[in-house]
Scaffold this motif. Structure first.
Motif, PDB file in Angstrom:
ATOM      1  N   PHE A  29     -26.903   7.401 -43.917  1.00 13.21           N
ATOM      2  CA  PHE A  29     -26.566   8.693 -43.320  1.00 13.21           C
ATOM      3  C   PHE A  29     -26.472   8.588 -41.792  1.00 13.21           C
ATOM      4  N   PRO A  30     -25.572   7.751 -41.273  1.00 14.72           N
ATOM      5  CA  PRO A  30     -25.504   7.580 -39.816  1.00 14.72           C
ATOM      6  C   PRO A  30     -25.032   8.828 -39.069  1.00 14.72           C
ATOM      7  N   LYS A  31     -24.314   9.740 -39.745  1.00 13.63           N
ATOM      8  CA  LYS A  31     -23.882  10.976 -39.091  1.00 13.63           C
ATOM      9  C   LYS A  31     -25.043  11.914 -38.830  1.00 13.63           C
ATOM     10  N   PHE A  32     -26.067  11.832 -39.660  1.00 13.09           N
ATOM     11  CA  PHE A  32     -27.150  12.807 -39.608  1.00 13.09           C
ATOM     12  C   PHE A  32     -28.446  12.262 -39.020  1.00 13.09           C
ATOM     13  N   LEU A  33     -28.666  10.971 -39.139  1.00 20.07           N
ATOM     14  CA  LEU A  33     -29.901  10.357 -38.636  1.00 20.07           C
ATOM     15  C   LEU A  33     -29.587   9.423 -37.481  1.00 20.07           C
ATOM     16  N   HIS A  34     -30.305   9.600 -36.404  1.00 21.02           N
ATOM     17  CA  HIS A  34     -30.093   8.782 -35.209  1.00 21.02           C
ATOM     18  C   HIS A  34     -31.430   8.267 -34.682  1.00 21.02           C
ATOM     19  N   PRO A  35     -32.093   7.394 -35.443  1.00 15.65           N
ATOM     20  CA  PRO A  35     -33.374   6.887 -34.946  1.00 15.65           C
ATOM     21  C   PRO A  35     -33.171   5.982 -33.731  1.00 15.65           C
ATOM     22  N   ARG A  36     -34.049   6.116 -32.773  1.00 14.92           N
ATOM     23  CA  ARG A  36     -34.018   5.239 -31.609  1.00 14.92           C
ATOM     24  C   ARG A  36     -34.706   3.945 -31.979  1.00 14.92           C
ATOM     25  N   ARG A  37     -34.490   2.954 -31.184  1.00 13.00           N
ATOM     26  CA  ARG A  37     -35.150   1.657 -31.397  1.00 13.00           C
ATOM     27  C   ARG A  37     -36.039   1.369 -30.197  1.00 13.00           C
ATOM     28  N   ASN A  38     -37.229   0.841 -30.474  1.00 10.56           N
ATOM     29  CA  ASN A  38     -38.103   0.453 -29.380  1.00 10.56           C
ATOM     30  C   ASN A  38     -37.741  -0.959 -28.920  1.00 10.56           C
ATOM     31  N   ALA A  39     -38.516  -1.508 -28.024  1.00  6.55           N
ATOM     32  CA  ALA A  39     -38.212  -2.830 -27.472  1.00  6.55           C
ATOM     33  C   ALA A  39     -38.214  -3.918 -28.543  1.00  6.55           C
ATOM     34  N   LYS A  40     -38.997  -3.735 -29.585  1.00 10.17           N
ATOM     35  CA  LYS A  40     -39.045  -4.714 -30.672  1.00 10.17           C
ATOM     36  C   LYS A  40     -37.897  -4.542 -31.658  1.00 10.17           C
ATOM     37  N   GLY A  41     -37.181  -3.425 -31.569  1.00  9.71           N
ATOM     38  CA  GLY A  41     -36.090  -3.156 -32.496  1.00  9.71           C
ATOM     39  C   GLY A  41     -36.497  -2.290 -33.676  1.00  9.71           C
TER      40      GLY A  41
END
Length: 105
Positions: A29-41
């Motif tokens: 669901f890339p249109k609806f969910l946009h999790p950020r990534r930390n330095a570790k990924g």
């Protein structure tokens, strides 16, 4: 919700699902969910992402919809799905409270 970001493990615990399923839904669901990534990924979810995961969980697990059907429903009727999810969560909380009262009697 009192945190700024939730790890994928915390998101899975909130939903009562596996981490791998939350990861799969994030990718599906890339249109609806946009999790950020930390330095570790690692994926870091906001409160809005958690709410969207709850909507997806409701549509897929409780309503039995396919991923494509859930995506279409979210695209067209997000407000309706959101209200339904909130009502179901409230009813589940009330049921657990009533069961606890029954146990104490």
């Amino acid at each position: 919700m009192d945190k700024l970001y939730y790890s994928i493990g915390e998101a899975a615990d909130i939903l009562g699902e596996n981490v791998s399923l939350v990861r799969f839904w994030s990718d599906s669901f890339p249109k609806f969910l946009h999790p950020r990534r930390n330095a570790k990924g690692n994926r870091m979810y906001t409160a809005e992402d958690i709410e969207m995961l709850k909507r997806i969980h409701f549509l897929v697990r409780e309503c039995g919809m396919t991923l494509e059907g859930a995506a279409k429903r979210l695209q067209n009727e997000t407000a309706k799905v959101d209200n339904t999810v909130k009502v179901v969560e409230c009813l589940k909380r009330m049921r657990s409270q009533l069961e606890e009262i029954r146990r104490t009697l």
